[in-house]
Design a protein around this motif. Structure first.
Motif, PDB file in Angstrom:
ATOM      1  N   CYS A 147      26.478 -43.925  73.822  1.00  0.00           N
ATOM      2  CA  CYS A 147      27.923 -43.754  73.641  1.00  0.00           C
ATOM      3  C   CYS A 147      28.641 -43.706  74.976  1.00  0.00           C
ATOM      4  CB  CYS A 147      28.207 -42.479  72.850  1.00  0.00           C
ATOM      5  SG  CYS A 147      27.523 -42.447  71.181  1.00  0.00           S
ATOM      6  N   GLN A 148      28.045 -43.044  75.945  1.00  0.00           N
ATOM      7  CA  GLN A 148      28.699 -42.920  77.242  1.00  0.00           C
ATOM      8  C   GLN A 148      28.872 -44.282  77.900  1.00  0.00           C
ATOM      9  OE1 GLN A 148      26.703 -39.956  79.637  1.00  0.00           O
ATOM     10  NE2 GLN A 148      26.655 -38.494  77.944  1.00  0.00           N
ATOM     11  N   ARG A 149      27.850 -45.128  77.764  1.00  0.00           N
ATOM     12  CA  ARG A 149      27.984 -46.475  78.321  1.00  0.00           C
ATOM     13  C   ARG A 149      29.032 -47.281  77.550  1.00  0.00           C
ATOM     14  NH1 ARG A 149      21.954 -46.362  79.481  1.00  0.00           N
ATOM     15  NH2 ARG A 149      21.609 -46.889  77.296  1.00  0.00           N
ATOM     16  N   ALA A 150      29.029 -47.150  76.221  1.00  0.00           N
ATOM     17  CA  ALA A 150      30.007 -47.883  75.410  1.00  0.00           C
ATOM     18  C   ALA A 150      31.423 -47.381  75.663  1.00  0.00           C
ATOM     19  CB  ALA A 150      29.662 -47.768  73.931  1.00  0.00           C
ATOM     20  N   ASN A 151      31.574 -46.072  75.898  1.00  0.00           N
ATOM     21  CA  ASN A 151      32.904 -45.498  76.109  1.00  0.00           C
ATOM     22  C   ASN A 151      33.614 -46.113  77.306  1.00  0.00           C
ATOM     23  OD1 ASN A 151      32.734 -43.821  73.907  1.00  0.00           O
ATOM     24  ND2 ASN A 151      32.144 -42.006  75.073  1.00  0.00           N
ATOM     25  N   GLU A 152      32.850 -46.522  78.306  1.00  0.00           N
ATOM     26  CA  GLU A 152      33.473 -47.148  79.471  1.00  0.00           C
ATOM     27  C   GLU A 152      34.208 -48.424  79.060  1.00  0.00           C
ATOM     28  OE1 GLU A 152      30.403 -47.782  82.310  1.00  0.00           O
ATOM     29  OE2 GLU A 152      29.933 -45.655  82.543  1.00  0.00           O
ATOM     30  N   HIS A 153      33.626 -49.187  78.144  1.00  0.00           N
ATOM     31  CA  HIS A 153      34.255 -50.428  77.684  1.00  0.00           C
ATOM     32  C   HIS A 153      35.420 -50.142  76.734  1.00  0.00           C
ATOM     33  CE1 HIS A 153      31.115 -53.129  79.320  1.00  0.00           C
ATOM     34  NE2 HIS A 153      30.315 -52.091  79.103  1.00  0.00           N
ATOM     35  N   VAL A 154      35.251 -49.148  75.861  1.00  0.00           N
ATOM     36  CA  VAL A 154      36.322 -48.812  74.920  1.00  0.00           C
ATOM     37  C   VAL A 154      37.548 -48.304  75.679  1.00  0.00           C
ATOM     38  CG1 VAL A 154      36.989 -47.300  73.013  1.00  0.00           C
ATOM     39  CG2 VAL A 154      34.719 -48.328  73.041  1.00  0.00           C
ATOM     40  N   THR A 155      37.328 -47.450  76.659  1.00  0.00           N
ATOM     41  CA  THR A 155      38.445 -46.930  77.453  1.00  0.00           C
ATOM     42  C   THR A 155      39.141 -48.049  78.220  1.00  0.00           C
ATOM     43  OG1 THR A 155      37.326 -44.803  77.688  1.00  0.00           O
ATOM     44  CG2 THR A 155      39.093 -45.270  79.234  1.00  0.00           C
TER      45      THR A 155
ATOM     46  N   ASN B 121      33.516 -28.037  74.904  1.00  0.00           N
ATOM     47  CA  ASN B 121      32.537 -28.987  75.431  1.00  0.00           C
ATOM     48  C   ASN B 121      33.020 -30.424  75.259  1.00  0.00           C
ATOM     49  OD1 ASN B 121      30.946 -26.818  76.035  1.00  0.00           O
ATOM     50  ND2 ASN B 121      29.465 -27.148  74.396  1.00  0.00           N
ATOM     51  N   VAL B 122      33.609 -30.719  74.104  1.00  0.00           N
ATOM     52  CA  VAL B 122      34.113 -32.078  73.862  1.00  0.00           C
ATOM     53  C   VAL B 122      35.267 -32.387  74.814  1.00  0.00           C
ATOM     54  CG1 VAL B 122      35.078 -33.658  72.161  1.00  0.00           C
ATOM     55  CG2 VAL B 122      33.401 -31.965  71.445  1.00  0.00           C
ATOM     56  N   GLU B 123      36.154 -31.431  75.005  1.00  0.00           N
ATOM     57  CA  GLU B 123      37.278 -31.632  75.927  1.00  0.00           C
ATOM     58  C   GLU B 123      36.774 -31.887  77.344  1.00  0.00           C
ATOM     59  OE1 GLU B 123      41.011 -29.116  74.130  1.00  0.00           O
ATOM     60  OE2 GLU B 123      39.397 -27.986  75.091  1.00  0.00           O
ATOM     61  N   ARG B 124      35.781 -31.117  77.764  1.00  0.00           N
ATOM     62  CA  ARG B 124      35.229 -31.312  79.104  1.00  0.00           C
ATOM     63  C   ARG B 124      34.581 -32.694  79.223  1.00  0.00           C
ATOM     64  NH1 ARG B 124      32.835 -26.958  79.333  1.00  0.00           N
ATOM     65  NH2 ARG B 124      30.784 -27.576  78.533  1.00  0.00           N
ATOM     66  N   ALA B 125      33.857 -33.106  78.181  1.00  0.00           N
ATOM     67  CA  ALA B 125      33.212 -34.420  78.205  1.00  0.00           C
ATOM     68  C   ALA B 125      34.251 -35.540  78.242  1.00  0.00           C
ATOM     69  CB  ALA B 125      32.301 -34.577  76.988  1.00  0.00           C
ATOM     70  N   MET B 126      35.353 -35.381  77.506  1.00  0.00           N
ATOM     71  CA  MET B 126      36.410 -36.393  77.542  1.00  0.00           C
ATOM     72  C   MET B 126      36.965 -36.543  78.950  1.00  0.00           C
ATOM     73  SD  MET B 126      38.421 -35.525  73.962  1.00  0.00           S
ATOM     74  CE  MET B 126      39.801 -36.631  74.370  1.00  0.00           C
ATOM     75  N   ALA B 127      37.160 -35.428  79.630  1.00  0.00           N
ATOM     76  CA  ALA B 127      37.679 -35.486  80.995  1.00  0.00           C
ATOM     77  C   ALA B 127      36.674 -36.151  81.936  1.00  0.00           C
ATOM     78  CB  ALA B 127      38.020 -34.082  81.482  1.00  0.00           C
ATOM     79  N   GLU B 128      35.393 -35.792  81.798  1.00  0.00           N
ATOM     80  CA  GLU B 128      34.361 -36.349  82.667  1.00  0.00           C
ATOM     81  C   GLU B 128      34.164 -37.842  82.426  1.00  0.00           C
ATOM     82  OE1 GLU B 128      30.958 -34.007  81.782  1.00  0.00           O
ATOM     83  OE2 GLU B 128      31.594 -32.283  82.990  1.00  0.00           O
ATOM     84  N   GLN B 129      34.306 -38.282  81.178  1.00  0.00           N
ATOM     85  CA  GLN B 129      34.056 -39.685  80.841  1.00  0.00           C
ATOM     86  C   GLN B 129      35.330 -40.526  80.830  1.00  0.00           C
ATOM     87  OE1 GLN B 129      31.515 -40.018  77.303  1.00  0.00           O
ATOM     88  NE2 GLN B 129      30.527 -38.082  77.812  1.00  0.00           N
ATOM     89  N   GLY B 130      36.463 -39.919  81.213  1.00  0.00           N
ATOM     90  CA  GLY B 130      37.709 -40.679  81.333  1.00  0.00           C
ATOM     91  C   GLY B 130      38.319 -41.111  80.025  1.00  0.00           C
TER      92      GLY B 130
ATOM     93  N   ALA C  29      32.877 -58.325  74.612  1.00  0.00           N
ATOM     94  CA  ALA C  29      33.746 -59.486  74.735  1.00  0.00           C
ATOM     95  C   ALA C  29      34.209 -59.974  73.361  1.00  0.00           C
ATOM     96  CB  ALA C  29      33.015 -60.616  75.476  1.00  0.00           C
ATOM     97  N   GLU C  30      33.297 -59.945  72.375  1.00  0.00           N
ATOM     98  CA  GLU C  30      33.666 -60.368  71.031  1.00  0.00           C
ATOM     99  C   GLU C  30      34.757 -59.458  70.452  1.00  0.00           C
ATOM    100  OE1 GLU C  30      29.374 -61.628  71.654  1.00  0.00           O
ATOM    101  OE2 GLU C  30      30.704 -60.004  72.247  1.00  0.00           O
ATOM    102  N   THR C  31      34.606 -58.157  70.666  1.00  0.00           N
ATOM    103  CA  THR C  31      35.618 -57.226  70.161  1.00  0.00           C
ATOM    104  C   THR C  31      36.960 -57.460  70.835  1.00  0.00           C
ATOM    105  OG1 THR C  31      33.969 -55.527  69.627  1.00  0.00           O
ATOM    106  CG2 THR C  31      36.237 -54.788  69.942  1.00  0.00           C
ATOM    107  N   GLU C  32      36.952 -57.683  72.149  1.00  0.00           N
ATOM    108  CA  GLU C  32      38.220 -57.921  72.839  1.00  0.00           C
ATOM    109  C   GLU C  32      38.895 -59.187  72.335  1.00  0.00           C
ATOM    110  OE1 GLU C  32      40.210 -58.422  77.281  1.00  0.00           O
ATOM    111  OE2 GLU C  32      38.020 -58.358  77.085  1.00  0.00           O
ATOM    112  N   SER C  33      38.111 -60.243  72.087  1.00  0.00           N
ATOM    113  CA  SER C  33      38.696 -61.486  71.569  1.00  0.00           C
ATOM    114  C   SER C  33      39.373 -61.253  70.228  1.00  0.00           C
ATOM    115  CB  SER C  33      37.607 -62.551  71.441  1.00  0.00           C
ATOM    116  OG  SER C  33      37.095 -62.933  72.702  1.00  0.00           O
TER     117      SER C  33
END
Length: 547
Positions: free
Chosen positions: A293-301, A330-339, A384-388
């Protein structure tokens, strides 16, 4: 039952050789030396601990009324105590003293003096966080949902044993190497000091979530295998056509039915958001300790930052994989750390998860402007497929939208042109290509102002009575259709007249005397124009088909 055990065994083995073992592998190697039995004790304690934690931790903490992440911090504290004990022998003997007084355990404690492998393993197991693969997802979701049964226990035990085998291989291998060079016998004190430092360093790293950054930078080379295993885990049938869309081509828009409702929960970073009425929306299921999820979140953000001004809404559904992930702080802190700065709702009771019949962390559901799910992607990848598809849906929702440059490699700057219109339903149950807001396109009598549709859309003008399967003309009723096709058919019922107005000024009319289809346009060359279809009072229109 045996299928659950086999799936658990294989899933655990895959986890044991994945990047997820990195946080504990150095510790396993460090504390496994010194005797032949110690590696087995360490690994046995580890798998016992995390298996018990998976099944019992959430229920125990709920009964005690303690914060959900208490167990994690207890494990970290145990690691700190063990590390100090390795550095300071007198402190280690102090830790052992209470256990020596227990009846019938004296001889066992005497034999285990100076080893403590099983206790070390127990402490490690509490903070061992494997990859959020489909197999472990099935286990933790069921446990969090209070559906613990014999099959779940069997799968969990199988998973624990499967994960233990690779760890044991590393531990035994490391121990044998040590024996061959006689390292541990000649440098026992030095090794204990190094091991103590490693234990304390790992405790600090886990407390600060440092291993997550390392794992995010590594390729998930076992994701494909884990996804294949996930297909063997039983899951409830999806309602509507969500189930069929899970295996659809992620590069093409699909008709997956209406987006399910979101359950009530604590909203963080904005909200609430209702994807049924929010326009083009990406619904993202995640859990903050999940490395995938953390790796995917970078693309979603990145996607949200690029397209929010163009009309894209992103809503995160945080369905916790582990007990400590229930805590809002904990979720709030993770949101801040993961942007993460789009709205996130906590789904601690897995109500929204079950509404979507979700099975994976992460999982993305792309929703169009009319509240229909158009793409489902489970796991990492297909960015890329999702962005298209996001670009295509945003253009459909607003033909005049100004889109930014693509943010993923391989994405076309413009949405691909459609060769012809898709089949277009007019009744409210299946309509999706109308150029109106979902609030206006509803059952009942509605009067529409005339608007010009584009790119495969249609719009209504005048007064219509909208129903689930068809729309019925009331007064000055017209349909404006942006058509690309050689053959345009209208499905209609009732008695009356349909008049077609074309761009060249022609106005053919069609008498309707029975239910069926009308060939509005049928020619050798494709048209690309807006057709105006006038329907006399009482006629019911169902759909357009194109050839």
């Amino acid at each position: 039952m045996w299928q659950a055990i086999v799936v658990g065994l294989i899933g655990g083995a895959v986890t044991g050789i994945s990047p997820c073992i990195l946080p504990v592998l150095p510790l396993v190697l460090a504390v496994s030396g010194g005797s032949r039995s110690r590696p087995y004790l360490v690994v046995a304690g580890l798998v016992t601990s995390f298996a018990a934690t998976t099944l019992l931790g959430a229920a125990a903490l709920s009964a005690l009324g303690l914060p959900r992440d208490t167990l994690r911090w207890v494990g970290i504290a145990l690691l700190v105590l063990v590390g100090i004990g390795m550095l300071v022998p007198s402190f280690y003997r102090l830790l052992e003293a209470p256990f020596e007084k227990l009846p019938r355990f004296g001889s066992l404690q005497q034999k285990a003096r100076g080893r403590g492998g099983f206790v070390v393993g127990l402490a490690m197991g509490v903070v061992y966080v494997p990859c959020a693969g489909p197999v472990l997802a099935a286990i933790t979701v069921a446990a969090a949902s209070d559906r613990v049964d014999a099959r779940l226990v069997a799968m969990t035990l199988g998973f624990a044993v499967g994960a233990a085998v690779p760890l044991l291989a590393f531990a035994v291998g490391g121990n044998r190497v040590g024996e061959r060079v006689d390292f541990f016998h000649r440098h026992d004190r030095a090794f204990r000091v190094v091991a103590g430092v490693v234990v304390l360093a790992m405790a600090a790293a886990i407390a600060t979530n440092a291993p997550e950054r390392i794992q995010r930078a590594l390729p998930d080379y076992t994701a494909g295998v884990q996804e294949a295993l996930g297909e063997k885990v039983d899951a409830p049938s999806a309602s509507g056509s969500l189930k069929d869309c899970r295996k659809a081509d992620p590069s093409r828009l699909s008709d997956c039915g209406a987006v399910p409702a979101l359950a009530e929960g604590t909203w963080l970073g904005g909200g609430p958001v209702d994807p049924r009425t929010a326009g083009v929306t990406l619904v993202d299921f995640w859990a903050y300790a999940c490395i995938n999820c953390q790796r995917a979140n970078e693309h979603v953000t990145k996607l949200y930052d690029a397209y929010r001004d163009a009309g894209l809404t992103v809503v995160g559904i945080h369905s916790p994989e582990y007990a400590f992930e229930h805590e809002t702080a904990n979720v709030e802190r993770a949101m801040a750390e993961q942007g993460i700065h789009y709205p996130v709702v906590q789904d601690n009771e897995f109500v929204t998860w079950r509404n979507f019949d979700d099975r994976y962390w992460p999982a993305r559901y792309l929703v169009d402007a009319h509240g229909a799910v158009r793409q489902i992607h489970e796991g990492e990848g297909a960015y890329a497929e999702t962005e298209s598809l996001v670009r295509e849906l945003l253009t459909q929702a607003n033909p005049h939208v100004v889109l930014p440059d693509p943010v993923e490699d391989g994405v076309q700057a413009s949405p691909p042109a459609q060769s012809r219109n898709p089949e277009t339903y007019l009744g409210t149950k299946r309509a999706q290509y109308y150029a109106h807001s979902p609030h206006q396109y509803r059952d009942g009598e509605v009067t529409f102002d005339e608007t010009t549709p584009v790119d495969g859309q249609y719009s209504l003008a005048g007064t219509w009575n909208l129903g689930g399967e068809s729309i019925t003309a009331v007064k000055d009723a017209r349909v404006l259709l942006a058509a690309k096709a050689k053959w345009v058919q209208l499905v209609v019922s009732g008695h009356g007249t349909v008049t077609l107005r074309r761009a060249d000024g022609s106005e053919p009319s069609f008498d309707v005397t029975s239910d069926g289809t009308i060939d509005l346009v049928k020619q050798d060359t494709q048209i690309d124009e807006v057709l105006t279809i006038e329907a006399s009072r009482g006629l019911s229109l169902y759909s357009f088909t194109f050839g």
